[in-house]
Every structure is written in structure tokens, then in C-alpha cells.
Design a protein around this motif. Structure first.
Motif, PDB file in Angstrom:
ATOM      1  N   ALA A 134       0.844  -1.196   0.000  1.00  0.00           N
ATOM      2  CA  ALA A 134       0.000   0.000   0.000  1.00  0.00           C
ATOM      3  C   ALA A 134       0.874   1.239   0.000  1.00  0.00           C
ATOM      4  CB  ALA A 134      -0.917  -0.001   1.226  1.00  0.00           C
ATOM      5  N   THR A 135       0.413   2.263  -0.695  1.00  0.00           N
ATOM      6  CA  THR A 135       1.110   3.539  -0.688  1.00  0.00           C
ATOM      7  C   THR A 135       0.135   4.650  -1.026  1.00  0.00           C
ATOM      8  OG1 THR A 135       3.080   4.717  -1.484  1.00  0.00           O
ATOM      9  CG2 THR A 135       1.840   3.440  -3.111  1.00  0.00           C
ATOM     10  N   THR A 136       0.626   5.864  -1.042  1.00  0.00           N
ATOM     11  CA  THR A 136      -0.238   7.007  -1.310  1.00  0.00           C
ATOM     12  C   THR A 136      -0.614   7.077  -2.779  1.00  0.00           C
ATOM     13  OG1 THR A 136       1.773   8.328  -1.403  1.00  0.00           O
ATOM     14  CG2 THR A 136       0.555   8.392   0.644  1.00  0.00           C
ATOM     15  N   ALA A 137      -1.406   8.061  -3.142  1.00  0.00           N
ATOM     16  CA  ALA A 137      -1.969   8.170  -4.491  1.00  0.00           C
ATOM     17  C   ALA A 137      -0.912   8.022  -5.578  1.00  0.00           C
ATOM     18  CB  ALA A 137      -2.683   9.513  -4.641  1.00  0.00           C
ATOM     19  N   GLU A 138      -1.343   7.485  -6.713  1.00  0.00           N
ATOM     20  CA  GLU A 138      -0.421   7.224  -7.822  1.00  0.00           C
ATOM     21  C   GLU A 138       0.236   8.506  -8.330  1.00  0.00           C
ATOM     22  OE1 GLU A 138      -0.339   4.484 -11.879  1.00  0.00           O
ATOM     23  OE2 GLU A 138      -2.244   4.901 -10.870  1.00  0.00           O
ATOM     24  N   THR A 139      -0.436   9.632  -8.133  1.00  0.00           N
ATOM     25  CA  THR A 139       0.118  10.918  -8.566  1.00  0.00           C
ATOM     26  C   THR A 139       0.963  11.588  -7.487  1.00  0.00           C
ATOM     27  OG1 THR A 139      -1.920  12.012  -7.835  1.00  0.00           O
ATOM     28  CG2 THR A 139      -1.786  11.367 -10.164  1.00  0.00           C
ATOM     29  N   SER A 140       1.062  10.971  -6.308  1.00  0.00           N
ATOM     30  CA  SER A 140       1.802  11.588  -5.207  1.00  0.00           C
ATOM     31  C   SER A 140       3.302  11.479  -5.444  1.00  0.00           C
ATOM     32  CB  SER A 140       1.446  10.933  -3.872  1.00  0.00           C
ATOM     33  OG  SER A 140       1.974   9.609  -3.819  1.00  0.00           O
ATOM     34  N   ASN A 171      -4.064   3.310   4.348  1.00  0.00           N
ATOM     35  CA  ASN A 171      -2.942   2.400   4.135  1.00  0.00           C
ATOM     36  C   ASN A 171      -2.437   1.817   5.448  1.00  0.00           C
ATOM     37  OD1 ASN A 171      -3.069   2.969   1.413  1.00  0.00           O
ATOM     38  ND2 ASN A 171      -1.435   4.486   1.468  1.00  0.00           N
ATOM     39  N   LEU A 172      -2.399   2.655   6.456  1.00  0.00           N
ATOM     40  CA  LEU A 172      -1.960   2.191   7.774  1.00  0.00           C
ATOM     41  C   LEU A 172      -2.891   1.114   8.303  1.00  0.00           C
ATOM     42  CD1 LEU A 172       0.228   2.710   9.881  1.00  0.00           C
ATOM     43  CD2 LEU A 172      -1.278   4.429  10.914  1.00  0.00           C
ATOM     44  N   ALA A 173      -4.194   1.302   8.105  1.00  0.00           N
ATOM     45  CA  ALA A 173      -5.171   0.306   8.556  1.00  0.00           C
ATOM     46  C   ALA A 173      -4.987  -1.016   7.808  1.00  0.00           C
ATOM     47  CB  ALA A 173      -6.584   0.840   8.363  1.00  0.00           C
ATOM     48  N   LEU A 174      -4.764  -0.937   6.495  1.00  0.00           N
ATOM     49  CA  LEU A 174      -4.531  -2.151   5.701  1.00  0.00           C
ATOM     50  C   LEU A 174      -3.306  -2.894   6.210  1.00  0.00           C
ATOM     51  CD1 LEU A 174      -5.128  -0.811   2.065  1.00  0.00           C
ATOM     52  CD2 LEU A 174      -6.576  -2.428   3.308  1.00  0.00           C
ATOM     53  N   PHE A 175      -2.250  -2.146   6.497  1.00  0.00           N
ATOM     54  CA  PHE A 175      -1.002  -2.749   6.953  1.00  0.00           C
ATOM     55  C   PHE A 175      -1.183  -3.414   8.312  1.00  0.00           C
ATOM     56  CE2 PHE A 175       3.071  -2.398   9.265  1.00  0.00           C
ATOM     57  CZ  PHE A 175       3.880  -3.154   8.425  1.00  0.00           C
ATOM     58  N   GLU A 176      -1.802  -2.724   9.231  1.00  0.00           N
ATOM     59  CA  GLU A 176      -1.937  -3.247  10.591  1.00  0.00           C
ATOM     60  C   GLU A 176      -2.912  -4.417  10.664  1.00  0.00           C
ATOM     61  OE1 GLU A 176      -2.716   0.369  12.838  1.00  0.00           O
ATOM     62  OE2 GLU A 176      -0.579   0.470  13.371  1.00  0.00           O
ATOM     63  N   ARG A 177      -3.852  -4.494   9.703  1.00  0.00           N
ATOM     64  CA  ARG A 177      -4.761  -5.643   9.650  1.00  0.00           C
ATOM     65  C   ARG A 177      -4.126  -6.834   8.942  1.00  0.00           C
ATOM     66  NH1 ARG A 177      -9.037  -2.060   7.846  1.00  0.00           N
ATOM     67  NH2 ARG A 177      -8.819  -3.005   5.786  1.00  0.00           N
ATOM     68  N   GLY A 182       3.307  -5.105   2.722  1.00  0.00           N
ATOM     69  CA  GLY A 182       4.221  -4.019   3.030  1.00  0.00           C
ATOM     70  C   GLY A 182       3.583  -2.681   2.746  1.00  0.00           C
ATOM     71  N   ILE A 183       4.299  -1.627   3.105  1.00  0.00           N
ATOM     72  CA  ILE A 183       3.785  -0.277   2.904  1.00  0.00           C
ATOM     73  C   ILE A 183       4.959   0.636   2.558  1.00  0.00           C
ATOM     74  CG2 ILE A 183       3.984   0.271   5.364  1.00  0.00           C
ATOM     75  CD1 ILE A 183       1.475   1.985   5.123  1.00  0.00           C
ATOM     76  N   ILE A 184       4.736   1.557   1.625  1.00  0.00           N
ATOM     77  CA  ILE A 184       5.709   2.603   1.359  1.00  0.00           C
ATOM     78  C   ILE A 184       5.129   3.879   1.950  1.00  0.00           C
ATOM     79  CG2 ILE A 184       6.987   3.916  -0.369  1.00  0.00           C
ATOM     80  CD1 ILE A 184       6.648   1.573  -2.284  1.00  0.00           C
ATOM     81  N   THR A 185       5.798   4.421   2.924  1.00  0.00           N
ATOM     82  CA  THR A 185       5.259   5.584   3.619  1.00  0.00           C
ATOM     83  C   THR A 185       6.366   6.555   3.975  1.00  0.00           C
ATOM     84  OG1 THR A 185       3.788   6.241   5.442  1.00  0.00           O
ATOM     85  CG2 THR A 185       5.457   4.559   5.934  1.00  0.00           C
ATOM     86  N   ARG A 192       6.934   5.688  13.598  1.00  0.00           N
ATOM     87  CA  ARG A 192       5.896   5.224  14.534  1.00  0.00           C
ATOM     88  C   ARG A 192       5.682   3.714  14.374  1.00  0.00           C
ATOM     89  NH1 ARG A 192       0.607   8.758  14.400  1.00  0.00           N
ATOM     90  NH2 ARG A 192       0.394   7.870  16.495  1.00  0.00           N
ATOM     91  N   LEU A 193       5.691   3.230  13.122  1.00  0.00           N
ATOM     92  CA  LEU A 193       5.501   1.796  12.886  1.00  0.00           C
ATOM     93  C   LEU A 193       6.688   0.990  13.400  1.00  0.00           C
ATOM     94  CD1 LEU A 193       3.961   1.871   9.294  1.00  0.00           C
ATOM     95  CD2 LEU A 193       2.810   1.207  11.417  1.00  0.00           C
TER      96      LEU A 193
END
Length: 323
Positions: A134-140, A171-177, A182-185, A192-193
């Protein structure tokens, strides 16, 4: 002293720019500058400036405006914001559509992180091929710069991974569930993670450096304004660039200064592990240079973005100016 004599005297002083407030009012008109909300690395700017009085000798007055990145161009164009921040690919996209916004100073280096759960077996981004992240918007800029850096080492985020785009909170919720592997943040979310037991397998900045041979963390976003504002306020723009160079240098010299402002960064007082990690993890985020090496990085980012199809073409003009 009679009234006529007084008016002649003060008129001469004002003409010479010596009357208190005569030149000051123009030079110190408040600059409306973006301030990212708590939970963003940029939320450290104001408290660091105030704590160390970094703007005291610059003769500028700042009005920090909490701004929505998605509305920043509109705010700049409408004049409700004088100075914002933009990244290379996002600004290049706008420039290709006719925008006159230019970069004129440093703000943040790339601080994107690849995070996985602590009990996973993943050791590098390549281990996540075929997996969900998961990550932020494709245009971010977060995603675009992560894709650029990964592509230089042969990993295509769009083809090799299943990428879910969403808000940082989602995205954080998806990761923690456990719904993604993985997550790119960005920081300070990554710290914090990690403080809660997650594991970092890569920094976007390190992937860039390994592929390019550069030694500095790459540019993420810089100070930006409309060309009209910049042309009318060049001296002020230079002072702002100096101020942000000082922010980066001050944090590099005093990384522990990030601990007392943890709340400004969106970190709760009981997140002691995350707070203790701030100095080593966040200090490199704050840029302190605006020179040819930074410009070369911006040009390289745009060139790779064109190769990847993130941009149809490189802008016809340079996106940056030396303040």
C-alpha cells in the motif's frame, strides 16, 4: 520645533528610508507559507524556526498556513498562499500544462520507507515481487519517487507488485490488519511503525544512491511559488531559501531537537520508542542545500520519470531557479 519644520524633517528621513517602519512595512509583509499538518515531517519547520530564532536576522515575517497539498496550486494561483512546496515530477506535470510555478529553495529530502511487519521474512523490496503493498496516491510524489528509485535497480512497482493506492490513514489500517504485505510511507509514520515493532527493509533515498552513485539523499520537495511572485520578491525568496537551509543545518547539528517537538510531528507522548528514534531517523530528512547537485538530481528524476511514462515529456523550461 514647528509643524512645518517637523514635516520637512520626517519627510526627508522617510525618503531616505530611515523613518521607523517606512521601509519595514514593505520588506516585512507577512509571507503566507505552507505548513504541513501534524503527522508530516514538514510540521517540524515552525517549531524549529521559533525555538532557535532562525529568522530573527532575516527581516521576514512568516504566516504559517496549514495547506492541503492537493489544493496548493490553487492556493498559490489564487494568492491565498505565497509559498508552497512541490516535488520534481508533480511540478513537471503542471509545467507541461502551462503552470508557471518555480522551485527556489530547499525543503525536504526523500524520506520514503519500505516497511514490513516485524515477523515477516522479507528482507528487501525485491522480495515483495508479486505481493501486495500500500502507498499514497499514484500521482503523489511519495509513490512516484519510490517508483523512480526502484526502477533504477530493476524493480518496476507497477508491473512487479500489486500496489494499492489510498490515504495514509487507510494504508496504515490495511497494513496493521495484515491486508497488505508491506507499505511505502513517509516519516514520521514509518518511525511510529518501527517503534511498534514493524521492520524497515529499505529507504527510497538509499535505493537512489545505490543506483546513481550519489552520496546525498535525493530531493523530495522544495520551496515553490508562482513565477510572478518570485520575480517581484527575489530578495525575500533568497531569505526564505536561507531560512530553510538553516533549518536543515540546525537539525543536523542538533538532532535531539526533534524529541521535544514530537507532538508537532503527530507522535503521542506514550510512543517513547518512536520519540527516541526521531533524531537518527528524521534528521536527514531536512534539506540544507540548494545548488547544482540538487538541480542535477531534479533533472535526473524528470528524465527517469519520462522513461517510465510518469511524464509524457520533460518540461520545456527548467523547474528551478537559484534564489
Amino acid at each position: 520645533m514647528n509643524r512645518r519644520h517637523f514635516l520637512q524633517l520626517t519627510g526627508g528621513v522617510a525618503a531616505a528610508g530611515l523613518l521607523p517602519g517606512a521601509a519595514w512595512a514593505q520588506d516585512n509583509k507577512k509571507i503566507r507559507i505552507t505548513l504541513p499538518s501534524a503527522g508530516s515531517a514538514g510540521s517540524a519547520w515552525r517549531p524549529i524556526v521559533e525555538r532557535y530564532k532562525l529568522d530573527q536576522d532575516l527581516g521576514i515575517a512568516l504566516e504559517w498556513v496549514t495547506a492541503d497539498p492537493g489544493k496548493m496550486q490553487v492556493q498559490l494561483s489564487a494568492g491565498s498562499l505565497d509559498v508552497g512546496v512541490f516535488g520534481a515530477v508533480g511540478l513537471a506535470t503542471l509545467a507541461n500544462r502551462g503552470s508557471d510555478i518555480v522551485l527556489f529553495g530547499p525543503a525536504l529530502n526523500n524520506h520514503g520507507r519500505w516497511i514490513v511487519r516485524g515477523d515477516s521474512g522479507f528482507q528487501s523490496p525485491n522480495d515483495l515481487k508479486g505481493k501486495r503493498i500500500a502507498t499514497t496516491a499514484e500521482t503523489s510524489e511519495t509513490y512516484q519517487q519510490a517508483r523512480i528509485a526502484a526502477s533504477l535497480s530493476g524493480l518496476d512497482l507497477k508491473k512487479d507488485l500489486q500496489v494499492i493506492f489510498g490515504s495514509p490513514t487507510a494504508n496504515l489500517a490495511l497494513f496493521e490488519r495484515g491486508d497488505v504485505d508491506g507499505i511505502i510511507t513517509l516519516e514520521p509514520t514509518a518511525t511510529r511503525l518501527v517503534g511498534r515493532g514493524a521492520r524497515e527493509i529499505a529507504r527510497v533515498a538509499d535505493l537512489w544512491k545505490q543506483a546513481t552513485g550519489q552520496t546525498d539523499d535525493p530531493f523530495l520537495v522544495g520551496l515553490a511559488a508562482s513565477r510572478a511572485w518570485y520575480d517581484q520578491n527575489r530578495a525575500t525568496a533568497a531569505k526564505l531559501a536561507t531560512l530553510f537551509e538553516r533549518i536543515g543545518t540546525t537539525i543536523a547539528q542538533h538532532p535531539d531537537s526533534l524529541k521535544p517537538i514530537a507532538a508537532d510531528l503527530g507522535i503521542k507522548a506514550d510512543e517513547r520508542q518512536a520519540i527516541d528514534l526521531l533524531p537518527q531517523r528524521l534528521a536527514p530528512t531536512y534539506a540544507s542545500k540548494w545548488d547544482e547537485s540538487v538541480f542535477a538530481t531534479i533533472d535526473k528524476q524528470i528524465a527517469v520519470a519520462v522513461q517510465l511514462g510518469l511524464l509524457d515529456a520533460a518540461p520545456a523550461r527548467k523547474l528551478y531557479v537559484k534564489a
